[in-house]
Design a protein around this motif. Structure first.
Motif, short mmCIF file in Angstrom:
data_model
loop_
_atom_site.label_atom_id
_atom_site.label_comp_id
_atom_site.label_asym_id
_atom_site.label_seq_id
_atom_site.Cartn_x
_atom_site.Cartn_y
_atom_site.Cartn_z
N ILE A 38 -2.73 5.66 -7.27
CA ILE A 38 -3.68 6.08 -6.24
C ILE A 38 -5.08 6.08 -6.85
O ILE A 38 -5.30 6.67 -7.90
N LEU A 39 -6.01 5.41 -6.20
CA LEU A 39 -7.41 5.42 -6.65
C LEU A 39 -8.01 6.77 -6.27
O LEU A 39 -8.37 6.99 -5.12
N SER A 40 -8.11 7.68 -7.24
CA SER A 40 -8.46 9.07 -6.95
C SER A 40 -9.88 9.45 -7.30
O SER A 40 -10.44 10.37 -6.72
N GLU A 41 -10.46 8.79 -8.28
CA GLU A 41 -11.78 9.18 -8.79
C GLU A 41 -12.78 8.04 -8.58
O GLU A 41 -12.42 6.87 -8.61
N ASP A 42 -14.06 8.40 -8.43
CA ASP A 42 -15.10 7.39 -8.21
C ASP A 42 -15.14 6.35 -9.33
O ASP A 42 -15.32 5.16 -9.08
N ALA B 97 -2.54 12.75 -14.03
CA ALA B 97 -1.62 11.99 -13.18
C ALA B 97 -1.07 12.94 -12.13
O ALA B 97 -1.28 14.15 -12.22
N THR B 98 -0.42 12.39 -11.13
CA THR B 98 0.11 13.22 -10.06
C THR B 98 1.57 12.87 -9.78
O THR B 98 2.02 11.75 -10.05
N THR B 99 2.27 13.85 -9.25
CA THR B 99 3.61 13.62 -8.73
C THR B 99 3.60 14.06 -7.27
O THR B 99 2.71 14.82 -6.85
N GLY B 100 4.53 13.60 -6.53
CA GLY B 100 4.62 13.95 -5.12
C GLY B 100 5.45 12.93 -4.38
O GLY B 100 5.98 11.99 -4.98
N LEU B 101 5.56 13.11 -3.09
CA LEU B 101 6.32 12.18 -2.27
C LEU B 101 5.49 10.92 -2.03
O LEU B 101 4.37 10.99 -1.53
N LEU C 192 0.85 -1.18 0.00
CA LEU C 192 0.00 0.00 0.00
C LEU C 192 0.89 1.24 0.00
O LEU C 192 2.00 1.22 0.52
N CYS C 193 0.38 2.31 -0.59
CA CYS C 193 1.19 3.49 -0.82
C CYS C 193 0.42 4.75 -0.45
O CYS C 193 -0.79 4.83 -0.69
N ALA C 194 1.12 5.72 0.11
CA ALA C 194 0.53 7.03 0.41
C ALA C 194 1.31 8.10 -0.35
O ALA C 194 2.51 7.93 -0.61
N GLN C 195 0.62 9.18 -0.70
CA GLN C 195 1.25 10.27 -1.43
C GLN C 195 1.03 11.59 -0.70
O GLN C 195 -0.07 11.89 -0.26
N ARG C 196 2.12 12.39 -0.59
CA ARG C 196 2.05 13.72 0.02
C ARG C 196 2.52 14.75 -1.00
O ARG C 196 3.20 14.40 -1.96
N ASP C 197 2.19 15.99 -0.74
CA ASP C 197 2.64 17.10 -1.59
C ASP C 197 2.30 16.83 -3.06
O ASP C 197 3.14 16.95 -3.95
N ARG C 198 1.06 16.48 -3.29
CA ARG C 198 0.58 16.06 -4.60
C ARG C 198 0.44 17.23 -5.57
O ARG C 198 -0.15 18.25 -5.23
N VAL C 199 0.97 17.06 -6.78
CA VAL C 199 0.81 18.03 -7.86
C VAL C 199 0.26 17.26 -9.06
O VAL C 199 0.81 16.23 -9.46
N SER C 200 -0.83 17.76 -9.66
CA SER C 200 -1.47 17.09 -10.79
C SER C 200 -1.01 17.69 -12.11
O SER C 200 -0.68 18.87 -12.19
N GLY D 264 -8.73 7.15 -2.60
CA GLY D 264 -7.58 7.63 -1.84
C GLY D 264 -6.58 6.55 -1.47
O GLY D 264 -5.49 6.86 -1.00
N VAL D 265 -6.92 5.27 -1.68
CA VAL D 265 -6.00 4.18 -1.38
C VAL D 265 -5.03 4.03 -2.56
O VAL D 265 -5.42 4.08 -3.72
N GLY D 266 -3.76 3.85 -2.22
CA GLY D 266 -2.75 3.66 -3.25
C GLY D 266 -2.01 2.35 -3.08
O GLY D 266 -1.99 1.77 -1.99
#
Length: 169
Positions: free
Chosen positions: A134-138, A57-61, A38-46, A76-78
């Protein structure tokens, strides 16, 4: 005499070039998954990525947490992996591929995979980095098998299959 001298020069050149090749063999790129889960993302930029299921897509930590291939189906789960590769050029263009169950985006486009080419930086021909989804959209909330892969010039460097399942929460 000139002919003999020419043969000696050509022979020396052939010998020198074969020794140079023996000293520095060109090896094919190799890669492997180092860790996954499982993965978490911070400081997300799309940024716009029209080929993806989200349309961006996104980049971030990125940071891995729990080691598993079973992923709860929640927004929100990655999930993803740390991968490494060797024998690459200084600035290789790698292909990231995501394969997933059939997903229909809000614009009506149906996808079962997408790819993105990104230029990376290698140090002495090696890379170690993290790749997550990251599962971001419905509309991305579709259970089933999801496969994340990384390629260089068509050669597989890393691949992991995840089972995204409907959670009771």
């Amino acid at each position: 005499m000139r002919y003999q001298a020419l043969l000696q020069v050509v022979g020396f050149w052939l010998l020198a070039s074969s020794c140079a090749e023996a000293a520095a063999p060109i090896s094919p790129p190799t890669g492997a998954v180092v860790r996954y889960g499982l993965c978490a993302q911070r400081d997300r930029v799309s940024y716009t990525q029209p080929q993806s299921t989200a349309g961006y897509a996104t980049t971030g930590l990125l940071q891995l947490s729990e080691t598993t291939t079973d992923v709860p189906l929640r927004k929100g789960v990655g999930f993803g992996f740390v991968w490494k590769a060797n024998n690459l050029p200084a600035r290789p263009v790698v292909t990231y591929r995501v394969e997933h169950p059939s997903i229909t985006r809000p614009d009506g486009v149906t996808l079962d995979h997408f790819e993105e080419d990104l230029q990376e930086d290698s140090v002495n021909g090696s890379i170690e980095t993290i790749d997550c989804y990251i599962l971001s959209e419905d509309h991305e909330l579709v259970p089933g098998q999801w496969t994340l892969s990384v390629f260089f010039r068509g050669s597989l460097l890393a691949k992991k299959i995840f089972r995204v399942y409907e959670s009771k929460l």
